[in-house]
Write a protein that holds these residues in place. Structure first.
Motif, PDB file in Angstrom:
ATOM      1  N   THR A 236       0.844  -1.202   0.000  1.00  0.00           N
ATOM      2  CA  THR A 236       0.000   0.000   0.000  1.00  0.00           C
ATOM      3  C   THR A 236       0.877   1.249   0.000  1.00  0.00           C
ATOM      4  N   VAL A 237       1.885   1.245   0.851  1.00  0.00           N
ATOM      5  CA  VAL A 237       2.812   2.380   0.923  1.00  0.00           C
ATOM      6  C   VAL A 237       3.606   2.473  -0.370  1.00  0.00           C
ATOM      7  N   SER A 238       4.050   1.329  -0.876  1.00  0.00           N
ATOM      8  CA  SER A 238       4.818   1.299  -2.119  1.00  0.00           C
ATOM      9  C   SER A 238       4.000   1.877  -3.276  1.00  0.00           C
ATOM     10  N   LYS A 239       2.715   1.553  -3.332  1.00  0.00           N
ATOM     11  CA  LYS A 239       1.854   2.076  -4.391  1.00  0.00           C
ATOM     12  C   LYS A 239       1.753   3.597  -4.308  1.00  0.00           C
ATOM     13  N   ALA A 240       1.550   4.116  -3.103  1.00  0.00           N
ATOM     14  CA  ALA A 240       1.463   5.572  -2.921  1.00  0.00           C
ATOM     15  C   ALA A 240       2.776   6.235  -3.327  1.00  0.00           C
ATOM     16  N   TYR A 241       3.900   5.702  -2.859  1.00  0.00           N
ATOM     17  CA  TYR A 241       5.202   6.267  -3.196  1.00  0.00           C
ATOM     18  C   TYR A 241       5.433   6.233  -4.717  1.00  0.00           C
ATOM     19  N   ASN A 242       5.114   5.106  -5.355  1.00  0.00           N
ATOM     20  CA  ASN A 242       5.339   4.982  -6.799  1.00  0.00           C
ATOM     21  C   ASN A 242       4.494   5.969  -7.589  1.00  0.00           C
ATOM     22  N   LEU A 243       3.229   6.140  -7.202  1.00  0.00           N
ATOM     23  CA  LEU A 243       2.367   7.086  -7.903  1.00  0.00           C
ATOM     24  C   LEU A 243       2.864   8.520  -7.722  1.00  0.00           C
ATOM     25  N   LEU A 244       3.315   8.859  -6.526  1.00  0.00           N
ATOM     26  CA  LEU A 244       3.856  10.202  -6.284  1.00  0.00           C
ATOM     27  C   LEU A 244       5.162  10.413  -7.052  1.00  0.00           C
ATOM     28  N   GLU A 245       5.927   9.345  -7.196  1.00  0.00           N
ATOM     29  CA  GLU A 245       7.168   9.441  -7.982  1.00  0.00           C
ATOM     30  C   GLU A 245       6.831   9.692  -9.455  1.00  0.00           C
ATOM     31  N   ARG A 246       5.830   8.991  -9.971  1.00  0.00           N
ATOM     32  CA  ARG A 246       5.410   9.183 -11.360  1.00  0.00           C
ATOM     33  C   ARG A 246       4.940  10.608 -11.620  1.00  0.00           C
ATOM     34  N   GLU A 247       4.308  11.209 -10.597  1.00  0.00           N
ATOM     35  CA  GLU A 247       3.820  12.587 -10.716  1.00  0.00           C
ATOM     36  C   GLU A 247       4.942  13.611 -10.563  1.00  0.00           C
ATOM     37  N   GLY A 248       6.129  13.152 -10.156  1.00  0.00           N
ATOM     38  CA  GLY A 248       7.254  14.058  -9.972  1.00  0.00           C
ATOM     39  C   GLY A 248       7.310  14.687  -8.589  1.00  0.00           C
ATOM     40  N   VAL A 249       6.441  14.248  -7.687  1.00  0.00           N
ATOM     41  CA  VAL A 249       6.421  14.791  -6.330  1.00  0.00           C
ATOM     42  C   VAL A 249       7.597  14.235  -5.526  1.00  0.00           C
ATOM     43  N   LEU A 250       7.925  12.968  -5.751  1.00  0.00           N
ATOM     44  CA  LEU A 250       9.033  12.306  -5.051  1.00  0.00           C
ATOM     45  C   LEU A 250      10.093  11.888  -6.058  1.00  0.00           C
ATOM     46  N   GLU A 251      11.317  11.750  -5.573  1.00  0.00           N
ATOM     47  CA  GLU A 251      12.431  11.298  -6.418  1.00  0.00           C
ATOM     48  C   GLU A 251      13.094  10.089  -5.778  1.00  0.00           C
ATOM     49  N   ARG A 252      13.275   9.051  -6.575  1.00  0.00           N
ATOM     50  CA  ARG A 252      13.953   7.848  -6.108  1.00  0.00           C
ATOM     51  C   ARG A 252      15.402   7.914  -6.574  1.00  0.00           C
ATOM     52  N   ARG A 253      16.309   7.660  -5.644  1.00  0.00           N
ATOM     53  CA  ARG A 253      17.731   7.659  -5.968  1.00  0.00           C
ATOM     54  C   ARG A 253      18.275   6.272  -5.644  1.00  0.00           C
ATOM     55  N   PRO A 254      18.884   5.598  -6.596  1.00  0.00           N
ATOM     56  CA  PRO A 254      19.364   4.238  -6.347  1.00  0.00           C
ATOM     57  C   PRO A 254      20.273   4.159  -5.112  1.00  0.00           C
ATOM     58  N   GLY A 255      19.923   3.248  -4.223  1.00  0.00           N
ATOM     59  CA  GLY A 255      20.725   3.019  -3.028  1.00  0.00           C
ATOM     60  C   GLY A 255      20.568   4.076  -1.948  1.00  0.00           C
ATOM     61  N   ARG A 256      19.670   5.032  -2.146  1.00  0.00           N
ATOM     62  CA  ARG A 256      19.473   6.120  -1.190  1.00  0.00           C
ATOM     63  C   ARG A 256      17.994   6.223  -0.855  1.00  0.00           C
ATOM     64  N   PRO A 257      17.653   6.943   0.198  1.00  0.00           N
ATOM     65  CA  PRO A 257      16.229   7.093   0.555  1.00  0.00           C
ATOM     66  C   PRO A 257      15.448   7.909  -0.483  1.00  0.00           C
ATOM     67  N   LEU A 258      14.151   7.676  -0.511  1.00  0.00           N
ATOM     68  CA  LEU A 258      13.234   8.433  -1.357  1.00  0.00           C
ATOM     69  C   LEU A 258      13.138   9.842  -0.801  1.00  0.00           C
ATOM     70  N   VAL A 259      13.145  10.851  -1.677  1.00  0.00           N
ATOM     71  CA  VAL A 259      13.117  12.249  -1.207  1.00  0.00           C
ATOM     72  C   VAL A 259      12.027  13.027  -1.935  1.00  0.00           C
ATOM     73  N   VAL A 260      11.658  14.150  -1.332  1.00  0.00           N
ATOM     74  CA  VAL A 260      10.738  15.086  -1.953  1.00  0.00           C
ATOM     75  C   VAL A 260      11.466  15.723  -3.125  1.00  0.00           C
ATOM     76  N   GLY A 261      10.792  15.787  -4.278  1.00  0.00           N
ATOM     77  CA  GLY A 261      11.394  16.370  -5.462  1.00  0.00           C
ATOM     78  C   GLY A 261      11.477  17.889  -5.374  1.00  0.00           C
ATOM     79  N   GLY A 262      12.331  18.438  -6.181  1.00  0.00           N
ATOM     80  CA  GLY A 262      12.488  19.880  -6.232  1.00  0.00           C
ATOM     81  C   GLY A 262      11.501  20.494  -7.205  1.00  0.00           C
ATOM     82  N   PRO A 263      11.489  21.814  -7.300  1.00  0.00           N
ATOM     83  CA  PRO A 263      10.599  22.483  -8.247  1.00  0.00           C
ATOM     84  C   PRO A 263      10.944  22.102  -9.674  1.00  0.00           C
ATOM     85  N   SER A 264       9.922  21.977 -10.502  1.00  0.00           N
ATOM     86  CA  SER A 264      10.141  21.577 -11.907  1.00  0.00           C
ATOM     87  C   SER A 264      10.538  22.756 -12.758  1.00  0.00           C
TER      88      SER A 264
END
Length: 80
Positions: free
Chosen positions: A52-80
């Motif tokens: 459930t959490v993974s789905k929310a995180y993935n959808l927010l990542e697709r929207e550009g709200v979150l950024e996934r960095r390999p080997g690092r924690p998920l972070v809030v994305g910067g302004p586009s």
């Protein structure tokens, strides 16, 4: 990061989680580069399935709200 979900609200838990993360970003509680809790930690805190959490995180990542960095924690994305 404080998140509260209500499984009996009629709104899917993943959607509640997404809405609360967006609200915390909009209100300034979370800013660009802030780390989010790992999926397993968040699911344990909320008492929900990790998928459930993974789905929310993935959808927010697709929207550009979150950024996934390999080997690092998920972070809030910067302004586009």
């Amino acid at each position: 990061m404080i998140v509260v979900v209500d499984p009996s609200s009629g709104v899917p838990v993943f959607r509640q989680l997404m809405d609360q993360i967006r609200l915390q970003i909009a209100s300034g509680l979370l800013g660009p580069g802030d780390e989010l809790p790992p999926t397993r930690a968040m699911s344990a805190d909320l008492g929900v399935n990790p998928m459930t959490v993974s789905k929310a995180y993935n959808l927010l990542e697709r929207e550009g709200v979150l950024e996934r960095r390999p080997g690092r924690p998920l972070v809030v994305g910067g302004p586009s």
